[in-house]
Scaffold this active site. Structure first.
Site, PDB file in Angstrom:
ATOM      1  N   GLY B 308     -37.400 -32.792 -17.952  1.00  0.00           N
ATOM      2  CA  GLY B 308     -38.666 -33.446 -18.251  1.00  0.00           C
ATOM      3  C   GLY B 308     -38.972 -34.529 -17.228  1.00  0.00           C
ATOM      4  O   GLY B 308     -38.581 -34.434 -16.061  1.00  0.00           O
ATOM      5  N   SER B 309     -39.610 -35.583 -17.665  1.00  0.00           N
ATOM      6  CA  SER B 309     -40.165 -36.566 -16.731  1.00  0.00           C
ATOM      7  C   SER B 309     -39.138 -37.251 -15.854  1.00  0.00           C
ATOM      8  O   SER B 309     -39.487 -37.808 -14.813  1.00  0.00           O
ATOM      9  CB  SER B 309     -40.959 -37.631 -17.503  1.00  0.00           C
ATOM     10  OG  SER B 309     -41.961 -36.998 -18.252  1.00  0.00           O
ATOM     11  N   THR B 310     -37.881 -37.271 -16.257  1.00  0.00           N
ATOM     12  CA  THR B 310     -36.884 -37.884 -15.366  1.00  0.00           C
ATOM     13  C   THR B 310     -36.799 -37.100 -14.063  1.00  0.00           C
ATOM     14  O   THR B 310     -36.407 -37.641 -13.029  1.00  0.00           O
ATOM     15  CB  THR B 310     -35.499 -37.939 -16.020  1.00  0.00           C
ATOM     16  OG1 THR B 310     -35.223 -36.690 -16.633  1.00  0.00           O
ATOM     17  CG2 THR B 310     -35.430 -39.024 -17.063  1.00  0.00           C
ATOM     18  N   LYS B 312     -39.207 -36.376 -12.311  1.00  0.00           N
ATOM     19  CA  LYS B 312     -40.194 -36.927 -11.371  1.00  0.00           C
ATOM     20  C   LYS B 312     -39.524 -37.806 -10.337  1.00  0.00           C
ATOM     21  O   LYS B 312     -40.038 -37.983  -9.223  1.00  0.00           O
ATOM     22  CB  LYS B 312     -41.244 -37.740 -12.141  1.00  0.00           C
ATOM     23  CG  LYS B 312     -42.188 -36.867 -12.936  1.00  0.00           C
ATOM     24  CD  LYS B 312     -43.181 -37.687 -13.744  1.00  0.00           C
ATOM     25  CE  LYS B 312     -44.108 -36.763 -14.507  1.00  0.00           C
ATOM     26  NZ  LYS B 312     -44.345 -37.150 -15.880  1.00  0.00           N
TER      27      LYS B 312
END
Lengths: 170, 585
Positions: B308-310, B312
């Site tokens: 998920g966003s980690t 990024k």
């Protein structure tokens, strides 16, 4: 004169008994008794046997002594192991937490630092508050699931265990 | 001269004949004995003395003592202890106290009554075990030496004790997933016990000796001994106290948010040492039979999930390194945008935002991230992910690690081309991704994590494991910029869930949707930001609804990071955290 001379001769004493035949001989030997020699031999024999006996007895005694010391060694090792186990269990985080909670302690909420160079306090420490019931007062990680030692009764001396393995009533 | 008596009595047989017969008898007997003597001593001596030697010769295996597993400070996490198995020859128990006039009960009943308080078993159970015709039956196994002494002191005929070794784990559940466990007969079955079995088990020895009636060793008898080589102790990088606290925290979090499980990974950024690898649910290795079979492993390395966003963070690092963006570059970011026919949306509805690159990361905008990512080819992004260690096993010496899933860039079809930039479309395990983020704390060098510090040799000297592989992924400047971005992500005030009082913290939240409809919430961060010492990843799986990483994982992160810094005596430097411009209009 001649007549005198003619009739002079040694008068040999008449022998009535037989004449012993004499000869010159050495001084008679003292007869050596065999006893001392026999005694010596016997002594050596007995001494040797005695020495062997003493050695064997000593070896066997030592063997028993070894066994006794081995038992002692095992008993002490067991004691040491039991104490070591207890020490390890008591220093586990769960045990410490349990004992701390039993004393009414709570987990730290604010940590502050003291700068030893100038005595300055970094952080904002406040007195600890008692834990709200139901929140932080439950211990989430239980201690290890091991059977606890049943209190001992009976022998204060450990029984024979020659350290070589199994033993029973035989 | 005969006398006048006419009655001539027949004289009894002359004694000479009897004497002779007796003498002959004795002679024959003596001959037989003599013959036997010659037979035994002279002719058959070898065979008989051979038999005698065999009868008193005893052969024993000297079992090797299994090595301990210790934590980084030498605390014992697994050890072998002396125990006894108590058995009974049921045929003999009836004699118990049979000759004792004062006994009110004898035999099995009396024995059972005496044994009950010492063994903790019920009298009925014991009576059952003691009754019968079996020559060998276990009553209770793995009793401590003091218990065995008490039992043997009762002098119950037929009761005996065998020495046994038991593997115990004094810490119980703490670190169970790393330490592993053994079967009831001492076979390594999981974790470090299994992977390092070769070092731990040692080598059994052997002894042959002649035994006297009381069990003593006959000193003049033949006696050969081959000593056992004890196993070596294995020292882990795990810190028991931090592991315990991490386990408490993740257990509480999973319970609080109704997840199916969770992991916390704490890594020392300088060495790659895994200080804690906690997970929930887990098991107690003292009772592996009581645990669910699929919990006996190490989910933190065997379970893979989309970060998920980690993810990024890796896209940003690649973009900075490739020079396609800077932290202050200005972007116009709508809530939803179409890329090559695929709609990419941010997690929450919002009006068009005017964000810098730093702001895109802080707001965790999917749209903004894809815009930046598209400036690089999929191949470039893929290579960076590989360099960060994703898509391949970390090489931890623990069984069951999954290397994660990272498809080749040619296979990033359709949506995947874009979702990989914000952490979907590939899968990682908890250790992998935490270690990858640790790269930024280590000046852009990715150090492979390690869990075993070393092995103690026979003298107790620690022989360290080989130095970990280290690869440069990004330049030190890029790493420093990434730290600033991460620092900027986490405001250093008590309002922030990830805030640790006294320290500047940096990190990234993550919320990933799993195909089965549940969510994974995560937070990966490091502290202190001026010189990060630890990188910590918190992951909660199987959340029933959208709960963000910020809500679920960030507070847990703050908790464990705070504890780790205090436990490791890291003092605050007093430097403030970095704040960058997140918007430009």
């Amino acid at each position: 004169m001649a007549q005198l001379a003619a009739h002079t001769y040694a008068v040999r004493p008449r022998r009535t008994a037989a004449r012993p035949r004499l000869a010159l001989i050495a001084r008679p030997r003292q007869e050596r008794s065999i006893v001392p020699f026999a005694a010596l031999i016997t002594l050596i024999l007995v001494a040797t046997l005695a020495a062997m006996l003493v050695l064997n007895v000593s070896m066997t005694q030592t063997s028993y002594e070894i066994t006794r010391l081995q038992e002692q060694d095992i008993a002490l090792s067991q004691q040491a192991q039991a104490l070591r186990e207890e020490n390890e269990m008591r220093s586990k985080p769960q045990e410490l937490e349990k004992r701390a909670r039993d004393l009414g302690m709570v987990p730290v909420q604010d940590v502050a630092f003291v700068d030893l160079a100038n005595g300055r306090v970094v952080g904002d420490p406040k007195p600890a508050q008692p834990a709200a019931p139901g929140a932080a007062d439950k211990q989430l990680i239980p201690p290890a699931d091991l059977p606890r030692a049943v209190p001992e009764r009976g022998a204060s001396q450990p029984l024979y265990d020659y350290g070589m393995g199994n033993e029973g009533r035989d | 001269m005969r006398s006048g008596a006419t009655a001539v009595r027949t004289l009894p047989a002359e004694p000479h004949r009897r004497h002779r017969l007796v003498l002959i008898g004795i002679a024959i007997f003596a001959l037989l004995l003599g013959g036997r003597l010659i037979w035994v001593q002279g002719l058959n001596s070898a065979e008989l003395s051979e038999k005698a030697v065999q009868a008193r010769t005893v052969e024993r295996t000297i079992p090797a003592l299994r090595g301990d597993i210790l934590d980084t400070n030498g605390n014992v996490m697994a050890t072998s202890v002396l125990r006894y198995d108590i058995w009974v020859d049921q045929r003999q128990v009836g004699d118990y106290r049979a000759n004792d006039d004062t006994a009110t009960e004898t035999g099995v009943k009396a024995a059972a009554k005496q044994l009950a308080p010492l063994t903790g078993m019920s009298v009925a159970d014991l009576e059952k075990k003691l009754t019968g015709k079996a020559g060998f039956q276990y009553i209770i196994r793995n009793v401590e030496p003091s218990e065995r002494d008490a039992i043997m002191a009762l002098d119950i005929p037929g009761i005996g004790a065998d020495r046994a070794t038991e593997r115990i784990y004094p810490g119980g559940m703490v670190g169970a997933n790393v330490v592993g466990f053994v079967s009831s007969d001492g076979q390594a079955l999981g974790g470090t016990e299994l992977s390092w079995d070769e070092h731990l088990r040692g080598q059994d020895g052997h002894t042959t000796y002649e035994r006297g009636a009381g069990g003593q060793v006959i000193p003049s008898g033949s006696n050969t001994t081959k000593d056992a080589v004890d196993g070596q102790d294995v020292v882990l990088t795990i810190d028991e106290d931090i592991q315990h606290r991490a386990q408490e925290i993740i257990t509480a979090k999973v319970k609080e948010w109704n997840g199916t499980g969770g992991s916390i990974v704490v890594i020392d950024t300088a060495t790659g040492d895994i200080v804690a690898l906690a997970e929930d649910p887990t098991f107690d290795p003292n009772q592996p039979a009581k645990a669910k079979p699929d919990l006996l492993g190490n989910q933190s390395i065997s379970n893979v999930f989309e970060p998920g966003s980690t993810g990024k963070l890796f896209t940003m690092a690649a973009a900075l390194e490739e020079g396609v963006t800077t932290p202050s570059e200005k972007h116009t970011v709508p809530y939803s945008k179409e890329f090559k026919g695929h709609q990419v949306r941010d997690s929450h509805q919002h009006p068009t935002q005017y964000l810098t690159t730093a702001g895109v990361l802080k707001e965790s905008s999917n749209v903004g991230t894809v815009e930046i990512a598209n400036r690089m080819s999929p191949k470039t992004r893929y290579e960076y992910l590989r360099k960060f260690g994703l898509g391949q096993p970390t090489g931890l010496p623990l069984p069951g690690e999954s290397g994660g899933i990272l498809h080749k860039p040619e296979n990033w079809t359709g949506r995947t081309e874009f979702t990989t930039s914000f952490g979907q479309g590939y899968a990682v395990n908890a250790v992998q991704v935490t270690s990858a983020v640790g790269t930024f704390a280590n000046d852009g060098v990715h150090v492979r994590p390690r869990i075993v510090k070393g092995v103690k040799d026979a003298k107790g000297v620690l022989r360290p494991t080989q130095k970990q592989q280290a690869d440069r992924v990004v330049s030190p400047e890029t790493a420093a910029t990434m730290r600033q971005l991460m620092d900027n992500d986490v405001p250093d005030n008590p309002d922030s869930n990830a805030h640790v009082p006294g320290f500047a913290v940096g990190g990234k939240t993550g919320t990933a949707q799993v195909p089965d409809g549940t969510y994974t919430a995560s937070f990966i961060g490091m502290a202190p930001m001026d010189d990060p010492r630890y990188v910590i990843g918190v992951f909660v799986y199987g959340l029933p609804a959208y709960f963000s990483g910020n809500t679920v994982a960030a507070p847990a992160f703050a908790d464990i990071m705070s504890y780790t810094l205090h436990a490791r005596r890291v003092t605050p430097s007093g430097k403030d955290g970095v704040e960058l411009d997140n918007t430009w209009k």
